[in-house]
Design a protein around this motif. Structure first.
Motif, short mmCIF file in Angstrom:
data_model
loop_
_atom_site.label_atom_id
_atom_site.label_comp_id
_atom_site.label_asym_id
_atom_site.label_seq_id
_atom_site.Cartn_x
_atom_site.Cartn_y
_atom_site.Cartn_z
N ASP A 67 47.14 47.82 45.30
CA ASP A 67 45.76 48.07 45.34
C ASP A 67 44.88 47.32 45.94
OD1 ASP A 67 43.60 49.97 44.80
OD2 ASP A 67 43.04 48.85 42.98
N GLU A 69 43.43 47.56 48.72
CA GLU A 69 42.26 48.25 49.43
C GLU A 69 40.89 47.85 48.61
OE1 GLU A 69 45.03 49.47 48.84
OE2 GLU A 69 45.85 50.80 50.58
N HIS A 70 40.85 47.82 47.37
CA HIS A 70 40.06 47.83 46.37
C HIS A 70 39.41 46.19 45.71
CE1 HIS A 70 41.16 51.72 46.27
NE2 HIS A 70 39.95 52.05 46.45
N LEU A 71 39.95 45.18 46.61
CA LEU A 71 39.70 44.00 46.37
C LEU A 71 39.06 43.22 47.38
CD1 LEU A 71 43.38 42.98 44.82
CD2 LEU A 71 41.32 43.62 43.24
N ASP A 72 38.15 42.46 46.98
CA ASP A 72 37.65 41.50 47.86
C ASP A 72 38.83 40.74 48.59
OD1 ASP A 72 35.08 41.73 46.75
OD2 ASP A 72 35.10 40.09 45.59
N ALA A 76 42.69 39.93 47.94
CA ALA A 76 43.49 40.72 48.18
C ALA A 76 44.88 39.90 48.90
CB ALA A 76 43.06 41.87 49.00
N ARG A 132 38.29 43.86 56.87
CA ARG A 132 36.96 43.85 55.90
C ARG A 132 36.70 42.51 55.67
NH1 ARG A 132 37.71 44.87 50.75
NH2 ARG A 132 39.97 45.07 50.78
#
Length: 217
Positions: A67, A69-72, A76, A132
């Motif tokens: 997961d 994609e959903h972590l800072d 990540a 990101r």
């Protein structure tokens, strides 16, 4: 039966390499006979390639559960390093298979029609995290996701594949839990320092350890 043959073959190839592996032992450990083995998976080299593909498929499948994609972005990357380290610790046969195939100059892996397609989504996942991070200001540089992953895997792989000789040279047990934890913290700090331009000291207490089921204790 096919799954039992593949598991027995993985252990055999990891322990003895391709040249030293014996089909008789694989069949016996799988509770099969050689005729059944050849029926299900083909000859020894075909079996070896299927084991190799299965090993890559397994690590890529587990990586998809992280997961990221959903972590800072810093968390990540830390989670990816944590996972890679503990996966290698939990699956020493994977490292053994990589050693065997590299000695063969990837002769068998070049025959695979599956492996490259497995890696493309994984590379894009890392690329997205890095992008990101740059956009958010967490990372100062955009790096090639392939180079980044090779660096992460290399930091873990060299330590583990050479732990016996390194332990003797430096007079410390590098596989003790405290030593393993210290290595993981060092790898996370080193990679994040490179991405952020900060000192490694800034990452000593980051909460980036992955879920307990993925750790070796």
């Amino acid at each position: 039966m096919r799954l039992r043959i593949l598991e027995a073959a993985k252990q055999e190839f990891a322990a003895h390499g391709l040249a030293g592996a014996r089909v008789d032992r694989i069949a016996a450990n799988a509770g099969a006979n050689k005729r059944m083995l050849y029926y299900h998976v083909g000859n020894k080299e075909d079996l070896y390639l299927e084991v190799l593909e299965g090993a890559y498929e397994k690590i890529r499948a587990e990586e998809r559960t992280l997961d990221l994609e959903h972590l800072d972005p810093p968390e990540a990357i830390g989670r990816l390093i944590d996972f890679t380290w503990n996966y290698f610790l939990r699956n020493p046969e994977f490292l053994a298979l990589l050693n065997t195939e590299n000695l063969a100059k990837a002769k068998h892996l070049k025959r695979s029609t599956k492996v490259k397609s497995m890696h493309s989504p994984f590379v894009e996942m890392i690329r997205t995290v890095v992008t990101r991070g740059v956009e958010s200001g967490d990372f100062r540089v955009t790096v090639d996701p392939v180079q980044l992953y090779i660096s992460i895997a290399g930091l873990a792989f060299f330590y583990l594949s050479n732990s016996a000789t390194l332990s003797v040279i430096f007079g410390r047990d590098l596989l003790k839990k405290d030593a393993r934890d210290e290595r993981l913290d060092h790898m996370i700090a080193l990679v994040l320092a490179a991405l952020t331009g900060k000192s490694t000291a800034a990452f000593g207490a980051m909460p980036v350890r992955h879920a307990a089921e993925h750790r070796v204790v």
